[in-house]
Design a protein around this motif. Structure first.
Motif, PDB file in Angstrom:
ATOM      1  N   LEU A  14       0.840  -1.283   0.036  1.00 40.14           N
ATOM      2  CA  LEU A  14      -0.106  -0.080   0.010  1.00 40.14           C
ATOM      3  C   LEU A  14       0.824   1.343   0.213  1.00 40.14           C
ATOM      4  N   PHE A  15       2.042   1.274   0.772  1.00 40.54           N
ATOM      5  CA  PHE A  15       2.732   2.403   1.008  1.00 40.54           C
ATOM      6  C   PHE A  15       3.847   2.722   0.147  1.00 40.54           C
ATOM      7  N   ARG A  16       4.797   1.654   0.051  1.00 50.41           N
ATOM      8  CA  ARG A  16       6.113   1.790  -0.225  1.00 50.41           C
ATOM      9  C   ARG A  16       6.453   1.906  -1.846  1.00 50.41           C
ATOM     10  N   PRO A  17       5.633   1.315  -2.639  1.00 54.58           N
ATOM     11  CA  PRO A  17       5.812   1.686  -4.015  1.00 54.58           C
ATOM     12  C   PRO A  17       5.967   3.336  -4.152  1.00 54.58           C
ATOM     13  N   LEU A  21      -1.124   2.703  -4.172  1.00 53.36           N
ATOM     14  CA  LEU A  21      -2.307   3.190  -4.210  1.00 53.36           C
ATOM     15  C   LEU A  21      -2.724   4.506  -3.402  1.00 53.36           C
ATOM     16  N   ILE A  22      -1.953   4.626  -2.275  1.00 53.38           N
ATOM     17  CA  ILE A  22      -2.154   5.674  -1.432  1.00 53.38           C
ATOM     18  C   ILE A  22      -1.698   7.201  -2.199  1.00 53.38           C
ATOM     19  N   ASP A  23      -0.400   6.983  -2.840  1.00 50.09           N
ATOM     20  CA  ASP A  23      -0.287   8.120  -3.881  1.00 50.09           C
ATOM     21  C   ASP A  23      -1.219   8.010  -4.932  1.00 50.09           C
ATOM     22  N   GLN A  24      -1.710   6.956  -5.474  1.00 51.13           N
ATOM     23  CA  GLN A  24      -2.795   7.369  -6.443  1.00 51.13           C
ATOM     24  C   GLN A  24      -4.044   7.957  -6.034  1.00 51.13           C
ATOM     25  N   SER A  25      -4.392   7.614  -4.564  1.00 55.18           N
ATOM     26  CA  SER A  25      -5.620   8.203  -4.026  1.00 55.18           C
ATOM     27  C   SER A  25      -5.455   9.758  -4.075  1.00 55.18           C
ATOM     28  N   MET A  26      -4.312  10.461  -4.336  1.00 60.99           N
ATOM     29  CA  MET A  26      -4.046  11.859  -4.359  1.00 60.99           C
ATOM     30  C   MET A  26      -3.546  12.251  -5.744  1.00 60.99           C
ATOM     31  N   PRO A  51     -12.923 -13.584   4.192  1.00 64.46           N
ATOM     32  CA  PRO A  51     -11.871 -12.647   4.271  1.00 64.46           C
ATOM     33  C   PRO A  51     -12.311 -11.579   5.206  1.00 64.46           C
ATOM     34  N   ALA A  52     -11.467 -10.716   5.665  1.00 63.22           N
ATOM     35  CA  ALA A  52     -11.490  -9.592   6.502  1.00 63.22           C
ATOM     36  C   ALA A  52     -11.467  -8.208   5.737  1.00 63.22           C
ATOM     37  N   VAL A  53     -12.212  -7.256   6.083  1.00 59.51           N
ATOM     38  CA  VAL A  53     -12.522  -6.219   5.346  1.00 59.51           C
ATOM     39  C   VAL A  53     -12.011  -4.976   6.305  1.00 59.51           C
ATOM     40  N   PHE A  54     -11.428  -3.955   5.930  1.00 61.86           N
ATOM     41  CA  PHE A  54     -11.246  -2.647   6.750  1.00 61.86           C
ATOM     42  C   PHE A  54     -11.724  -1.528   5.818  1.00 61.86           C
ATOM     43  N   LYS A  55     -12.772  -0.831   6.122  1.00 60.20           N
ATOM     44  CA  LYS A  55     -13.208   0.297   5.428  1.00 60.20           C
ATOM     45  C   LYS A  55     -13.232   1.505   6.288  1.00 60.20           C
ATOM     46  N   ASN A  56     -13.218   2.717   5.354  1.00 60.42           N
ATOM     47  CA  ASN A  56     -13.570   3.925   6.052  1.00 60.42           C
ATOM     48  C   ASN A  56     -13.796   4.875   4.894  1.00 60.42           C
ATOM     49  N   ILE A  57     -14.660   6.003   5.534  1.00 61.80           N
ATOM     50  CA  ILE A  57     -15.023   7.246   4.559  1.00 61.80           C
ATOM     51  C   ILE A  57     -13.758   8.332   4.436  1.00 61.80           C
ATOM     52  N   GLU A  58     -12.864   8.336   5.397  1.00 62.11           N
ATOM     53  CA  GLU A  58     -11.845   9.249   5.334  1.00 62.11           C
ATOM     54  C   GLU A  58     -10.919   8.795   3.936  1.00 62.11           C
ATOM     55  N   PRO A  59     -10.433   9.809   3.489  1.00 61.79           N
ATOM     56  CA  PRO A  59      -9.176   9.476   2.414  1.00 61.79           C
ATOM     57  C   PRO A  59      -8.146   8.798   2.649  1.00 61.79           C
ATOM     58  N   ALA A  60      -7.876   7.835   2.055  1.00 65.55           N
ATOM     59  CA  ALA A  60      -6.797   6.792   2.333  1.00 65.55           C
ATOM     60  C   ALA A  60      -5.590   7.413   2.913  1.00 65.55           C
ATOM     61  N   TRP A  61      -5.126   8.620   2.371  1.00 63.12           N
ATOM     62  CA  TRP A  61      -3.766   9.438   2.619  1.00 63.12           C
ATOM     63  C   TRP A  61      -3.860   9.691   3.971  1.00 63.12           C
ATOM     64  N   ASN A  62      -5.075   9.795   4.790  1.00 61.58           N
ATOM     65  CA  ASN A  62      -5.169  10.677   5.741  1.00 61.58           C
ATOM     66  C   ASN A  62      -5.750   9.814   7.145  1.00 61.58           C
ATOM     67  N   ASP A  63      -5.589   8.195   6.969  1.00 63.20           N
ATOM     68  CA  ASP A  63      -6.079   7.653   7.925  1.00 63.20           C
ATOM     69  C   ASP A  63      -5.126   6.650   8.778  1.00 63.20           C
ATOM     70  N   GLN A  64      -4.800   7.163   9.902  1.00 63.78           N
ATOM     71  CA  GLN A  64      -3.648   6.554  10.626  1.00 63.78           C
ATOM     72  C   GLN A  64      -3.985   5.361  11.050  1.00 63.78           C
ATOM     73  N   ASN A  65      -5.473   4.787  11.414  1.00 67.37           N
ATOM     74  CA  ASN A  65      -5.615   3.335  11.490  1.00 67.37           C
ATOM     75  C   ASN A  65      -5.267   2.321  10.385  1.00 67.37           C
ATOM     76  N   LEU A  66      -5.372   2.819   9.214  1.00 69.66           N
ATOM     77  CA  LEU A  66      -5.001   2.075   7.626  1.00 69.66           C
ATOM     78  C   LEU A  66      -3.487   2.009   8.047  1.00 69.66           C
ATOM     79  N   GLU A  68      -1.536   2.047  10.502  1.00 73.96           N
ATOM     80  CA  GLU A  68      -1.299   0.750  11.721  1.00 73.96           C
ATOM     81  C   GLU A  68      -1.440  -0.453  11.357  1.00 73.96           C
ATOM     82  N   LEU A  69      -2.845  -0.594  10.848  1.00 69.99           N
ATOM     83  CA  LEU A  69      -3.129  -2.089  10.463  1.00 69.99           C
ATOM     84  C   LEU A  69      -2.185  -2.607   9.297  1.00 69.99           C
ATOM     85  N   ALA A  70      -2.053  -1.828   8.282  1.00 69.12           N
ATOM     86  CA  ALA A  70      -1.215  -2.189   7.271  1.00 69.12           C
ATOM     87  C   ALA A  70       0.347  -2.659   7.816  1.00 69.12           C
ATOM     88  N   SER A  71       0.669  -2.213   8.871  1.00 68.00           N
ATOM     89  CA  SER A  71       2.057  -2.514   9.282  1.00 68.00           C
ATOM     90  C   SER A  71       2.019  -4.136  10.284  1.00 68.00           C
TER      91      SER A  71
END
Length: 272
Positions: A14-17, A21-26, A51-66, A68-71
């Motif tokens: 999600l974050f390192r390339p 996708l986080i960069d693409q969200s912006m 499967p498990a899912v995690f969703k939020n209406i916040e922008p992906a680039w601004n979600d600290q929980n995402l 934390e979870l991704a790590s």
């Protein structure tokens, strides 16, 4: 973005390339909109078949929980989606991926004339499935139409029948070119992909070259060492600019990725 292969940390996907996708969200370069800030979602497989899912209406680039979870999440099969609404509400239930039993579904695009077609499409959903629809999007409804037309038993045929039905309903309502879609779906073992639009001008979709060939082309990229021999990505936009890595899905095509077997075939809607 969809990934299948050796278990890998979600943050590495999600974050390192460079163009993650986080960069693409912006800063989307190939999408219909540059900014995709109307929510996000991730889906992954761990214990069991559901499967498990995690969703939020916040922008992906601004979600600290995402972040934390991704790590902490390590998985062999991972779906991620950033949303730009095409008219339906910004709410959690409208964020992708959508889930039903062991299945996940993501859709990029829109069903044109959805408001005019919505009643006919919804009443075609199998009654036993209807109560499981949570949101109000055309994307989720397309998923439940595919389930109605036999997704678990015949993914290629079910999606072809679902899209054929949408086009039939569109014609009945004088909707020109109702289907615009790139779709990813999985049962946790295989991943299926579809690129199709009624006017044959579909949004972009790319798949990655076999990882052994990628390593030969780019031995300088250390991150490739994290990926196993079966690693495969399918993305709306390439995650970084590396020659020979990304291949565009042909227009009006469908594909499957599973261990030991990849396939791309022509896709044609079927009037059910």
């Amino acid at each position: 973005m969809a990934y299948s292969g050796n278990p890998i940390l979600a943050e590495d996907l999600l974050f390192r390339p460079v163009h993650s996708l986080i960069d693409q969200s912006m800063h989307s370069q190939l999408g219909a909109t540059t900014t995709n800030g109307d929510g996000f979602g991730i889906g992954w497989y761990g214990e069991g078949t559901r499967p498990a899912v995690f969703k939020n209406i916040e922008p992906a680039w601004n979600d600290q929980n995402l972040r934390e979870l991704a790590s902490a999440v390590r998985t062999p099969l991972f779906f991620a989606h950033v949303r730009a609404s095409t008219g339906t509400a910004v709410q959690r239930s409208n964020c992708h991926p959508f889930r039903h039993d062991r299945w996940l579904w993501m859709h990029n695009g829109a069903l044109r004339g959805f408001r005019a077609m919505k009643r006919d499409l919804m009443t075609a959903v199998e009654p036993a499935l209807f109560t499981d629809i949570e949101g109000s999007t055309d994307s989720e409804l397309l998923f439940f139409l595919a389930l109605t037309f036999g997704l678990p038993d015949d993914p290629f045929g079910a999606v072809a029948r679902a899209v054929g039905f949408v086009e039939d309903v569109g014609r009945a309502h004088d909707v020109a070119a109702p289907a615009q879609m790139t779709v990813a779906t999985t049962d946790g073992e295989s991943m299926w992909f579809f690129r199709y639009s009624s006017e044959r001008q579909t949004r972009t979709l790319f798949y990655s070259t076999e990882i052994s060939k990628v390593r030969e082309l780019h031995p300088e990229v250390e991150a490739l060492g994290l990926l196993g021999e079966e690693a495969r990505f399918v993305v709306s936009e390439p995650l970084r600019d590396l020659s020979g890595v990304w291949n565009e899905f042909p227009e009006s095509s469908a594909g499957v990725v599973r261990p030991g077997h990849d396939e791309i075939r022509p896709f044609q809607p079927i009037s059910p």
